[in-house]
Design an enzyme around this catalytic site. Structure first.
Site, PDB file in Angstrom:
ATOM      1  N   ASP A   1      87.668 -11.637 -41.284  1.00  0.00           N
ATOM      2  CA  ASP A   1      86.645 -12.569 -40.827  1.00  0.00           C
ATOM      3  C   ASP A   1      86.076 -12.038 -39.501  1.00  0.00           C
ATOM      4  O   ASP A   1      86.516 -11.004 -38.976  1.00  0.00           O
ATOM      5  CB  ASP A   1      87.244 -13.971 -40.668  1.00  0.00           C
TER       6      ASP A   1
ATOM      7  N   GLU B   1      83.189 -24.738 -38.775  1.00  0.00           N
ATOM      8  CA  GLU B   1      84.379 -24.107 -38.196  1.00  0.00           C
ATOM      9  C   GLU B   1      85.003 -24.987 -37.111  1.00  0.00           C
ATOM     10  O   GLU B   1      85.063 -26.205 -37.236  1.00  0.00           O
ATOM     11  CB  GLU B   1      84.029 -22.698 -37.710  1.00  0.00           C
TER      12      GLU B   1
END
Length: 846
Positions: A335, A534
């Site tokens: 990521d 997120e």
């Protein structure tokens, strides 16, 4: 363990569950697993995991070509292939010079720095990057790059694309067939703009819904998640065969985030999953089995840790389990700068990730120093050539499977430039069906379905807002800062309800605050969460923020006037809403439905016999306290066909304090709870601002209330010129960890007004502990900022908290300093992603 044959759909999911020896009753909520004594992260037992049959997706000729290419590639060429940079931080010339294997567009990145660019620009830039990658040089043949994008609920970066419900809503609909159709529609729209790779599906199994990414998961039940994954992968990629993916209307997928991103303690994004290996395997590993069976091309590792060790650096999980035991034959990508969080690593240097089994680094803005360090590490033997060759081979294998070597530039491929695919009627119809099937009815005292010919009032702050109903990962990373014009062809809930009311012979009026001209027969109040993505969506308790509860008063006022109220909640997760449940006559969970708001009206009016078929994908809380018994169990959901349901009034005490607004340091001119506004003159003691007006000893700095939006909604701060700097700072009672926000390109936003041009240069800095986090940052933008206009100045946290700073212990995120005269209005200081003026941060001063 049993070797699983090639299956798809529910049978595959069942086979996977049997192989895992997991048994979760589909009508029982999955409780958070008990935490056992933490095992050493090195203590992985691959033999306890099943073996999966990886399908044959490349030919013998492909393998031969890989061998030939490796022989032609020098070390620098190979290193370039394992690095992916963000298009905001590189150019096509960089791709050519460094032989980069991939580019991505982050949530706020777009062609030419414009994340709102038209579809044609995305395709044009795809050609530019592709052509650059094909130049080649001695020691590095032309190898086509691959472009990855976060198409997580449709091709959601593109204006005009179809926006499907977020995964939590899809989990409520229990329809694997429709999942595959959504995947196929998404793939076709991606192909129109020239990208080949989506960072989807998210196959997390959220266990704590305080997590800011929980809505990206289908369900807390691994069996339900597993039943969807193979079908979504097939929809995106097509069936796993030797045929070139790009020859059909497909792209490659990426299952994420491996592993247990949904199992972190307290739902902390990028946190630690303190669970035993059995839970890791049975709960969080389950969705990867059908993904591998169906040939998912890539797997993305998680930011998070398992028992203290970051996944991207865990060889036992990435290599021994995922690749060697589960048989995954694609490539593994990290990521966003996640490699920098591995012990002993930085964003600029991390051989540990490659040694653990990662094949491609997602290094958005760190790609160049990472390239340089990795090349040295290959040359000095820190990274064996055999490991680099394996990583490059895996990447080349996926590129060959795609057909990149023979399909030509993106604009020449099938579906490219077919703009009619974006938001096509066929795709919108699929999305609208998904909306209808995702709705969950929690309460109905008999007011639904809505009567034909009725006068309808639509109220609530979320009723007429496509961005609000679409959530995060919508055009921008956080899904914020958007206008109606950026959603051509979309339908808000209000627009859908108005059309349905009029089609039934009735009428509809929109009044967000609930005030009406003509008394309605029924009122719909749309409320709920605002967009987030997120860690910015992490919450401490499972309830709405205090600033989002105003529509409750609207519901009560309407009820007091004898008007039946239907509450429609926009949310990415179950939350404590007992007061709203009590106030409404019917309560509908719409989740985050996306662009096709008309699907909500279809069901409320019972169009063509439509009824509520959605069922909760996880339990609904009775209180806001974690661990309390649920109010509604997993799988709960009413239907209108069942008639009116009895209702017993619920207790309205959440059990914990109301949720504060995150990332807010100063609001309406006043420091938020836990923060202090401090004025400092070098010749006097610091002044902690309380009641105003006030001034520092000696009077050099003064502060007073001024109006902005509301009475006394801001503060005017006036600084007189002096020989030493005067400072305006926001100080925390306890240090704050802003490391995730810094890595995530979050901005410090100052909503301010200049009364006059500054009399001398102004700088901004941050403090970590008792000292500076980094050098002061000049703000020349203030010299050109218009006087007398409220604007938002945006300062990237990366400027204030540079690499190596103690960004996990920030005591003051804002310290403005100047020797000259300064007069400004200050309304708010917050964290966010959009501002009016962006600080350049190009020059630092010591």
């Amino acid at each position: 363990m049993k070797r699983i044959s090639h299956l798809a759909g529910p049978k595959a999911a069942m086979a996977c569950m049997m192989a895992l020896t997991a048994c979760f009753a589909p009508t029982t909520p999955l409780a958070a697993p008990a935490v056992a004594a933490p095992e050493s992260a090195a203590n992985v037992h691959p033999e306890q995991w099943p073996r999966i049959a990886w399908p044959t997706v490349v030919t013998y000729a492909d393998e031969t070509k890989i061998t030939q290419l490796l022989k032609q590639m020098d070390a620098a060429c190979k290193v370039g292939q394992v690095i992916q940079g963000d298009i905001a931080s590189l150019t096509p010339e960089d791709v050519a010079r460094y032989n980069l294997g991939s580019v991505l567009n982050g949530g706020n990145s777009g062609p030419g720095g414009n994340d709102l660019a038209p579809a044609s620009e995305w395709l044009r830039f795809a050609d530019l990057f592709y052509n650059a990658s094909m130049r080649g040089r001695p020691g590095c043949p032309g190898i086509p790059m691959i472009w990855g994008t976060d198409a997580v609920h449709g091709h959601s970066n593109i204006i005009g694309a179809t926006l499907f419900p977020h995964n939590v809503g899809l989990g409520a609909m229990r329809d694997p067939d429709l999942i595959e159709k959504i995947g196929a529609a998404t793939a076709a729209e991606i192909r129109a703009t020239g990208q080949e790779w989506t960072f989807a599906p998210t196959v997390t199994v959220p266990q704590d819904w305080r997590w800011g990414r929980a809505y990206e998961g289908y369900s807390s039940d691994p069996a339900l998640v597993a039943s969807y994954v193979g079908r979504m992968v097939r929809g995106l990629q097509g069936p796993p065969t030797k045929d070139r993916v790009l020859a059909g209307p497909h792209v490659i997928a990426s299952t994420k985030h491996f592993l247990a991103d949904g199992g972190t303690k307290d739902g902390h994004d990028q946190g630690d999953a303190e669970i035993d290996e059995t839970t890791l395997r049975l709960v969080h590993g389950a969705p990867y089995l059908p993904a591998i069976e169906n040939g998912v091309a890539t797997v993305m590792t998680s930011f998070s840790s398992w028992n203290g060790v970051k996944i991207a650096g865990n060889k036992g999980l990435v290599t021994d389990v995922l690749k060697d035991r589960l048989g995954f034959g694609g490539f593994v990508v990290t990521d966003w700068n996640a490699h920098g969080q591995i012990a002993g690593c930085t964003n600029a240097s991390c051989p540990q990730a490659l040694l653990a089994g990662v094949d491609m680094y997602m290094a958005p803005d760190s790609w160049k120093p990472l390239y340089q360090s990795l090349l040295k590490q290959v040359q000095d033997g820190t990274v064996p050539m055999s490991r680099l060759d394996d990583a490059v081979s895996r990447i080349l294998r996926v590129k060959l499977r795609l057909g990149l070597f023979e399909m030509g530039a993106p604009s020449t491929r099938p579906l490219a430039g077919q703009w009619n695919l974006l938001g096509s009627p066929e795709h919108r119809a699929i999305a609208r069906e998904a909306v209808r099937k995702s709705l969950v009815l929690l309460k109905n005292t008999g007011v639904l379905p809505l009567k034909k010919g009725a006068r309808l009032l639509v109220a609530g702050d979320g009723a007429d807002d496509v961005a609000r109903q679409s959530g995060g990962w919508t055009i921008t990373w956080q899904g914020t800062g958007l206008t109606r014009e950026q959603f051509p062809g979309a339908t808000t809930l209000w627009e859908g309800l108005k059309a349905a009311a009029e089609a039934s012979g009735g009428s509809a009026q929109l009044a967000p605050d609930g005030h009406f001209k003509d008394k309605p027969d029924a009122a719909i109040v749309v409320f709920g969460e605002t967009p987030y993505a997120e860690f910015q969506g992490d919450i401490r308790s499972q309830q709405l923020r205090s600033d989002l509860t105003a529509p409750l008063a609207t519901m009560k006022a309407l009820k007091a006037q004898g008007i039946p109220v239907i509450a429609v909640m926009l949310t990415g997760r179950p939350l404590f809403v007992n007061p709203e449940l009590n106030a409404a006559d019917a309560f509908v969970v719409a989740w985050l439905p996306g662009s096709e708001g008309g699907g909500v009206a279809d069901v409320l009016y019972g169009k063509d016999g439509a009824d509520f078929t959605g069922r909760l994908p996880t339990a609904w809380p009775r209180t806001a306290r974690t661990g309390d018994d649920p109010l509604f169990a997993y799988g709960y959901g009413l239907s209108m066909a069942g008639g009116a349901a009895a209702w017993t009034s619920l207790p309205e005490d959440p059990g914990v304090a109301a949720e504060a607004v995150p990332g807010v340091y100063l609001q309406r001119g006043q420091a938020a709870t836990g923060w202090s506004l401090v004025l400092t003159d070098a010749y006097a003691a610091p002044h902690v601002v309380g009641p105003v007006p006030a001034a520092t000893p000696g009077g050099r700095i003064s502060i007073a209330a001024i109006d902005k939006d509301v009475q006394e909604g801001a503060r005017r701060i006036v600084v007189a010129a002096g020989h030493q700097p005067a400072m305006i700072a926001l100080e925390a009672a306890t240090p704050h960890d802003l490391s995730r926000e810094t890595n995530g390109d979050v901005l410090l936003l100052l909503n301010m007004l200049l009364d006059a041009k500054p009399g001398a240069p102004v700088t901004v800095s941050a403090r970590c502990g008792n000292g500076p986090c980094g050098a002061s940052v000049p703000l020349p933008e203030l010299a050109t900022m218009p006087v007398g206009t409220w604007l938002t100045l945006a300062v990237p946290l990366k400027c204030l908290l540079p690499a190596g700073s103690a960004s996990n212990a920030v005591s003051s995120p804002l310290v403005l300093s100047t020797r000259g005269a300064l007069s400004l209005g200050l309304a708010s200081v917050t964290l966010g992603t959009k501002g009016d003026i962006l600080a350049g941060c190009k020059a630092m001063v010591k």
